[in-house]
Design an enzyme around this catalytic site. Structure first.
Site, PDB file in Angstrom:
ATOM      1  N   ASP A 228       0.854  -1.191   0.000  1.00 27.47           N
ATOM      2  CA  ASP A 228       0.000   0.000   0.000  1.00 27.47           C
ATOM      3  C   ASP A 228       0.888   1.239   0.000  1.00 27.47           C
ATOM      4  OD1 ASP A 228      -1.854   2.032   0.479  1.00 27.47           O
ATOM      5  OD2 ASP A 228      -3.076   0.783   1.799  1.00 27.47           O
ATOM      6  N   GLU A 280     -10.337   3.425  -2.377  1.00 26.92           N
ATOM      7  CA  GLU A 280     -10.861   3.682  -1.035  1.00 26.92           C
ATOM      8  C   GLU A 280     -11.212   5.160  -0.833  1.00 26.92           C
ATOM      9  OE1 GLU A 280      -7.747   4.286   2.420  1.00 26.92           O
ATOM     10  OE2 GLU A 280      -7.074   2.620   1.187  1.00 26.92           O
ATOM     11  N   HIS A 330     -12.263  -1.349   1.649  1.00 32.12           N
ATOM     12  CA  HIS A 330     -11.265  -0.876   2.599  1.00 32.12           C
ATOM     13  C   HIS A 330     -11.761  -1.127   4.019  1.00 32.12           C
ATOM     14  CE1 HIS A 330      -9.631   2.528   5.110  1.00 32.12           C
ATOM     15  NE2 HIS A 330      -8.514   1.986   4.658  1.00 32.12           N
TER      16      HIS A 330
END
Length: 403
Positions: A228, A280, A330
């Site tokens: 991420d 997200e 998410h």
């Protein structure tokens, strides 16, 4: 049944955590500025109110409660920021008091149409999302059913959890040991939050390569590893890092660029040897459609408590099925994600996110601790969302108001 009141409960308590909290944090778009790059996790995440030393942590959380004249209360939270609460108590309250809480679609549509300055997203859509979740909690409790049953589930018997390592050390040796621990706990996938980006130069690139190498060595050949970047990379840097990391077989690179840069996402999806995930920070079915039409991602990750709530996430799932892409929400709310995910088949909802260290804090006040068992989530079997408060864990509380 009618809605009689809304309130915001700020709960305070203490819990124990077996290791240092916020050993490391994720990168953030502001990190291109040195004064922000230098900030630690505790300095940045004060809105989550986790404070303490050693094993003891002081926890403060805000929950929305929507009360009805039949004694059923819908709960949503914890709410990380107070701004959505202000929207709920202010412009949205008029669409709730005296209204039928089971008319969820009507209330959602009215809140959305009234939000002339917040329909596309942001804190106003967060506010709508929390209200929507609390209304589904009321509906589930009124009918004596878990919300996933009201949504058509459970479609799957169990869903693999991927354990997100936000807050854990990024030192390769410590990350290696943590992944070994995850494997021993039955997890088949793990996500790590990269700290370096384009402004960190060759040294940062080497550090990221060494980290991912350690993750793969600990994970073995079959465990999925996801990375991420939280909107801190750009296209050239992402393509370079994807090629440097390809040999370690990362399952996806998440949010390499800022969400609004759909052309950049589409190019990365075409050219990157590693799959691209994101979404997200996109909101509603209309934002999701724009991303999907542009072919931006291999995996979409709209958040149930940000993108419009349970009602809107179900619509986004329908869109995802049209574009034949999976949606893995998410992990702001594991409970709510569980209900919407178990209403989908395994191709549409192949995994669920579990932010292990964060949920140890945000779930502190909940009666039902919804955690994976041997690496898998199972359907919640309680009426509503399963987010009722454990009053015994409250050491102090106050009711908040901004009007």
């Amino acid at each position: 049944m009618k809605i009689t009141n809304i309130r915001f409960r700020e709960l305070t308590g203490t819990t124990t955590y077996p290791e240092d909290y916020w050993q490391e944090r994720q990168a953030m778009p502001l990190d291109i500025y040195p004064e922000f790059k230098a900030l630690s996790g505790p300095q940045l995440y004060r809105m989550w109110k986790f404070i303490g030393e050693g094993d003891e942590q002081w926890v403060k959380s805000i929950f929305l409660e929507i009360e009805t004249d039949e004694g059923i209360t819908g709960i949503a939270g914890p709410i990380n920021w107070t701004i959505p609460c202000v929207y709920i108590e202010g412009p949205l309250k008029a669409f709730l008091i005296g209204k039928d809480p089971l008319a969820i679609e009507r209330i959602w549509d009215q809140m959305y149409r009234a939000s002339a300055h917040g329909r596309k997203g942001g804190y106003n859509m967060h506010a709508i999302s929390y209200v929507d979740a609390a209304l589904w909690d009321i509906k589930g409790k009124a009918l004596g059913q878990p919300v996933h049953r009201l949504l058509g589930g459970p479609v799957q018997d169990r869903i693999p959890a991927y354990v997100s390592a936000l807050g854990y050390s990024l030192e390769p040796e410590k990350a290696y040991e943590k992944v070994k621990e995850f494997r021993a706990d039955g997890y088949t996938a793990t996500k790590w939050f990269i700290r370096n980006g384009p402004t960190d130069g060759p040294k940062g690139e080497r550090e990221t390569v060494e980290l991912v190498k350690a993750l793969r060595e600990a994970a073995g050949p079959d465990m999925k590893i996801m990375l991420d970047c939280w909107s801190t990379w750009d296209v050239p840097y992402t393509l370079r890092m994807a090629r440097l990391l390809e040999e370690f077989d990362p399952y996806w690179i998440e949010e390499p660029v800022i969400t609004e840069r759909r052309d950049s996402y589409a190019r990365l999806r075409r050219e990157s040897p590693v799959r691209i995930a994101g979404g997200e920070h996109e909101f509603t079915r209309w934002g999701a459609r724009r991303m999907m039409e542009a072919g931006t991602c291999d995996f979409y990750q709209m958040d149930t408590l940000w993108a419009g709530g349970i009602s809107e996430t179900m619509k986004i799932y329908t869109l995802a099925s049209v574009y034949d892409v999976p949606l893995i929400p998410h992990g702001a709310s594991t409970h709510i994600n569980g209900h919407v995910s178990f209403a989908q088949n395994a191709t549409m909802a192949p995994m669920m996110e579990y932010l292990q260290s964060v949920k140890a804090m945000t779930h502190h006040f909940l009666q039902h601790q919804y955690v994976p068992i041997d690496g898998y989530f199972y359907p919640l079997d309680v009426p509503g969302l399963g987010m009722d408060i454990d009053e015994s864990k409250i050491e102090s509380e106050r009711e908040l108001s901004w009007l």
